[in-house]
Design a protein around this motif. Structure first.
Motif, PDB file in Angstrom:
ATOM      1  N   UNK A 190       0.835  -1.208   0.000  1.00  0.00           N
ATOM      2  CA  UNK A 190       0.000   0.000   0.000  1.00  0.00           C
ATOM      3  C   UNK A 190       0.871   1.260   0.000  1.00  0.00           C
ATOM      4  N   UNK A 191       1.875   1.261   0.854  1.00  0.00           N
ATOM      5  CA  UNK A 191       2.780   2.422   0.934  1.00  0.00           C
ATOM      6  C   UNK A 191       3.449   2.657  -0.418  1.00  0.00           C
ATOM      7  N   UNK A 192       3.950   1.568  -1.009  1.00  0.00           N
ATOM      8  CA  UNK A 192       4.656   1.688  -2.287  1.00  0.00           C
ATOM      9  C   UNK A 192       3.709   2.197  -3.368  1.00  0.00           C
ATOM     10  N   UNK A 193       2.496   1.648  -3.384  1.00  0.00           N
ATOM     11  CA  UNK A 193       1.530   2.057  -4.399  1.00  0.00           C
ATOM     12  C   UNK A 193       1.197   3.549  -4.266  1.00  0.00           C
ATOM     13  N   UNK A 194       0.935   3.987  -3.023  1.00  0.00           N
ATOM     14  CA  UNK A 194       0.583   5.398  -2.778  1.00  0.00           C
ATOM     15  C   UNK A 194       1.693   6.311  -3.290  1.00  0.00           C
ATOM     16  N   UNK A 195       2.919   6.013  -2.923  1.00  0.00           N
ATOM     17  CA  UNK A 195       4.024   6.911  -3.281  1.00  0.00           C
ATOM     18  C   UNK A 195       4.331   6.821  -4.776  1.00  0.00           C
ATOM     19  N   UNK A 196       4.410   5.584  -5.288  1.00  0.00           N
ATOM     20  CA  UNK A 196       4.797   5.431  -6.693  1.00  0.00           C
ATOM     21  C   UNK A 196       3.746   5.991  -7.643  1.00  0.00           C
ATOM     22  N   UNK A 197       2.461   6.050  -7.188  1.00  0.00           N
ATOM     23  CA  UNK A 197       1.468   6.566  -8.136  1.00  0.00           C
ATOM     24  C   UNK A 197       1.516   8.086  -8.275  1.00  0.00           C
ATOM     25  N   UNK A 198       2.094   8.788  -7.323  1.00  0.00           N
ATOM     26  CA  UNK A 198       2.183  10.260  -7.474  1.00  0.00           C
ATOM     27  C   UNK A 198       3.392  10.786  -6.706  1.00  0.00           C
ATOM     28  N   UNK A 199       4.583  10.300  -7.020  1.00  0.00           N
ATOM     29  CA  UNK A 199       5.744  10.592  -6.168  1.00  0.00           C
ATOM     30  C   UNK A 199       6.045  12.083  -6.011  1.00  0.00           C
ATOM     31  N   UNK A 200       5.754  12.862  -7.034  1.00  0.00           N
ATOM     32  CA  UNK A 200       6.139  14.280  -6.929  1.00  0.00           C
ATOM     33  C   UNK A 200       5.112  15.092  -6.137  1.00  0.00           C
ATOM     34  N   UNK A 201       4.059  14.418  -5.649  1.00  0.00           N
ATOM     35  CA  UNK A 201       3.094  15.126  -4.779  1.00  0.00           C
ATOM     36  C   UNK A 201       3.572  15.183  -3.335  1.00  0.00           C
ATOM     37  N   UNK A 202       4.481  14.283  -2.969  1.00  0.00           N
ATOM     38  CA  UNK A 202       4.738  14.100  -1.541  1.00  0.00           C
ATOM     39  C   UNK A 202       5.969  14.836  -1.026  1.00  0.00           C
ATOM     40  N   UNK A 203       5.742  15.610   0.032  1.00  0.00           N
ATOM     41  CA  UNK A 203       6.833  16.319   0.703  1.00  0.00           C
ATOM     42  C   UNK A 203       7.499  15.421   1.733  1.00  0.00           C
ATOM     43  N   UNK A 204       6.687  14.622   2.434  1.00  0.00           N
ATOM     44  CA  UNK A 204       7.238  13.872   3.576  1.00  0.00           C
ATOM     45  C   UNK A 204       6.499  12.571   3.815  1.00  0.00           C
ATOM     46  N   UNK A 205       7.240  11.617   4.345  1.00  0.00           N
ATOM     47  CA  UNK A 205       6.642  10.421   4.956  1.00  0.00           C
ATOM     48  C   UNK A 205       6.965  10.544   6.441  1.00  0.00           C
ATOM     49  N   UNK A 206       5.914  10.461   7.278  1.00  0.00           N
ATOM     50  CA  UNK A 206       6.147  10.570   8.737  1.00  0.00           C
ATOM     51  C   UNK A 206       5.939   9.193   9.365  1.00  0.00           C
ATOM     52  N   UNK A 207       6.930   8.749  10.097  1.00  0.00           N
ATOM     53  CA  UNK A 207       6.853   7.419  10.731  1.00  0.00           C
ATOM     54  C   UNK A 207       7.108   7.519  12.228  1.00  0.00           C
ATOM     55  N   UNK A 208       6.250   6.895  13.012  1.00  0.00           N
ATOM     56  CA  UNK A 208       6.577   6.630  14.418  1.00  0.00           C
ATOM     57  C   UNK A 208       6.814   5.121  14.455  1.00  0.00           C
ATOM     58  N   UNK A 209       7.988   4.691  14.855  1.00  0.00           N
ATOM     59  CA  UNK A 209       8.343   3.274  14.732  1.00  0.00           C
ATOM     60  C   UNK A 209       7.655   2.390  15.783  1.00  0.00           C
ATOM     61  N   UNK A 210       7.043   3.001  16.791  1.00  0.00           N
ATOM     62  CA  UNK A 210       6.283   2.233  17.795  1.00  0.00           C
ATOM     63  C   UNK A 210       5.052   3.051  18.185  1.00  0.00           C
ATOM     64  N   UNK A 211       4.084   3.150  17.281  1.00  0.00           N
ATOM     65  CA  UNK A 211       2.967   4.078  17.525  1.00  0.00           C
ATOM     66  C   UNK A 211       2.017   3.591  18.620  1.00  0.00           C
ATOM     67  N   UNK A 212       1.904   4.365  19.676  1.00  0.00           N
ATOM     68  CA  UNK A 212       1.087   3.974  20.815  1.00  0.00           C
ATOM     69  C   UNK A 212      -0.393   3.948  20.472  1.00  0.00           C
ATOM     70  N   UNK A 213      -0.871   5.040  19.799  1.00  0.00           N
ATOM     71  CA  UNK A 213      -2.317   5.083  19.539  1.00  0.00           C
ATOM     72  C   UNK A 213      -2.734   3.967  18.590  1.00  0.00           C
ATOM     73  N   UNK A 214      -1.807   3.489  17.778  1.00  0.00           N
ATOM     74  CA  UNK A 214      -2.140   2.387  16.865  1.00  0.00           C
ATOM     75  C   UNK A 214      -1.986   1.033  17.564  1.00  0.00           C
ATOM     76  N   UNK A 215      -1.846   1.029  18.897  1.00  0.00           N
ATOM     77  CA  UNK A 215      -1.837  -0.229  19.644  1.00  0.00           C
ATOM     78  C   UNK A 215      -0.461  -0.681  20.109  1.00  0.00           C
TER      79      UNK A 215
END
Ligand SMILES: Cc1ncc(COP(=O)(O)O)c(C=O)c1O
Length: 421
Positions: A190-215
């Motif tokens: 999913x990540x690859x598809x999102x970025x590869x389909x419109x790469x020049x739209x994206x300024x940033x990818x934000x990652x929290x490597x251990x996201x608390x709210x996501x469990x």
């Protein structure tokens, strides 16, 4: 109001803290709270005093503080060296309108732990750090959109609320929502598809490597590496948000992963218990906020880089040696193992990594708020203070004995909730 910290009572005030009502304080705060994140479903006890890994409240409870102001008190309450550093700084002045030298000290200590990054800019909170990082990414790429992972928490700016989903975005302009693409955690395709389909739209990818709210589920190394590769390939800025996770490795959690961010946001522990945030990054990106360059981005904050936060933060970082990082992570692993054994068969699991733990119903990616609150009160009754979402964080004053107390309290609280009708 006079708060008697020794006896944990409030004197000379019309407030009855036990009834949670009175002419002052409580009715003047929305819902009775100065922060929505304090909410645990029922009137909260009030903190009166802390010392080491213990907190005393106005109901007479002595608690193990495994909330640590939402993970920021890495050395527990009132650590003598941090207190001395803060008092010394404050005695010379609480903040000024010209730079102070404590900023250098904290910058040096932080950058020493982040070997791939060149410069740092301080803010007053993690929220502001993420806001600034996104602004830098947008300005440097000339693009607007950002990718985040579903359920991630990056503070309370408009943009940062979007990954929480529709329940979090009332009041957020549609334009802001449209600029955020949310991808499921660890879904590489999913990540690859999102970025590869419109790469020049994206300024940033934000990652929290251990996201608390996501469990409190770890980002897989493959997912993190894919984000890194896509960012490099398409000139996108990789922002790793280590507001919480910096504690998990001497070089942060990105250091443990071996994944190099372009910008790293942090906060919490690097203020030694005082308000703080920071964006650390590559010199080429940090140049965006360099006021000596023409066209630089405005960045201020009356209290950004104040000497008290800087001095206390420097003391906290100095004390958080590699040995302490490892000891605390081992202690967390041992608590997780003990609790996992004792709750076997109850339909719950303990997640996390190193010194961060969270109990959730088995397999859950979203835990209903009333269940979180029931567990909060069950742990509270057993003398253990966690976050309202049941995140427990360890602090350096904790030893194996305290670890055993935490494991016992948490196991019993989970059993209370799991077997309640
Ligand atoms: C990953 C992450 N980013 C940003 C923030 C916001 O930090 P602050 O509460 O200091 O604004 C938090 C707060 O918990 C966080 O966990």
């Amino acid at each position: 109001m006079k708060i008697d910290t020794e006896n944990a009572t409030v004197a000379g005030s019309a407030i009855d803290p036990h009834l949670r009502k009175g002419p002052r304080g409580y009715p003047m705060l929305p819902g009775g709270y100065g922060r929505s994140t304090y909410y645990t479903g029922a009137p909260s006890p009030y903190a009166i005093r802390g010392e080491g890994c213990r907190v005393w409240d106005d109901r007479g409870q002595k608690l193990i503080d495994a909330n640590n102001n939402f993970t920021s008190l890495i050395h527990g309450n009132v650590h003598p060296e941090i207190k001395a550093a803060a008092v010394e700084a404050m005695s010379a002045g609480s903040s000024w309108g010209i730079p102070n030298l404590y900023e250098w000290e904290l910058a040096e200590l932080l950058l020493n732990r982040l070997p791939g990054l060149d410069q740092v800019r301080f803010t007053n909170s993690g929220t502001e750090a993420v806001m600034s990082a996104v602004r830098i990414a947008r300005a440097s790429t000339g693009r607007d959109k950002v990718v985040v992972t579903k359920g991630g928490y990056h503070g309370t700016s408009d943009l940062a609320l979007v990954p929480g989903g529709p329940g979090y975005t009332r009041g957020v302009p549609q334009g802001v929502i449209d600029d955020v693409t949310t991808v499921p955690l660890n879904d590489i395709e999913h990540l690859t598809h999102v970025v590869e389909s419109a790469p020049t739209n994206y300024a940033a990818i934000i990652l929290d490597l251990l996201p608390n709210r996501a469990g409190l589920v770890s980002v897989s190394e493959e997912f993190a590496r894919t984000a890194r590769d896509l960012a490099t390939k398409h000139g996108i800025v990789l922002i790793i948000d280590e507001v919480i996770s910096l504690r998990l490795g001497y070089n942060g959690l990105s250091g443990e992963y071996g994944v190099q961010p372009d910008l790293l946001t942090t906060g919490k522990l690097i203020g030694g218990g005082f308000p703080v945030g920071a964006v650390a990054g590559l010199g080429s990106l940090m140049a965006e906020v360099d006021p000596t360059r023409s066209g630089n981005l405005p960045h201020g904050g009356t209290f950004s880089g104040n000497p008290v936060s800087m001095a206390a933060g420097a003391a906290a970082l100095r004390l958080y040696t590699e040995d302490q990082v490892n000891r605390l992570n081992d202690l967390g692993d041992s608590v997780r193992q003990t609790v996992s054994k004792s709750i076997a068969g109850l339909g719950w699991e303990v997640r996390g990594r190193g010194s961060l733990l969270r109990a959730v119903p088995e397999g859950a990616d979203k835990v209903a708020e009333d269940i979180q609150h029931r567990l909060w009160w069950a742990t509270y009754r057993r003398g253990l203070l966690g976050s309202p979402a049941n995140l427990l964080s360890l602090s350096t004053p904790m030893d194996d004995k305290v670890g055993a107390e935490i494991a016992e309290g948490l196991s019993a609280a989970i059993a209370d909730v799991a077997t309640a009708r």
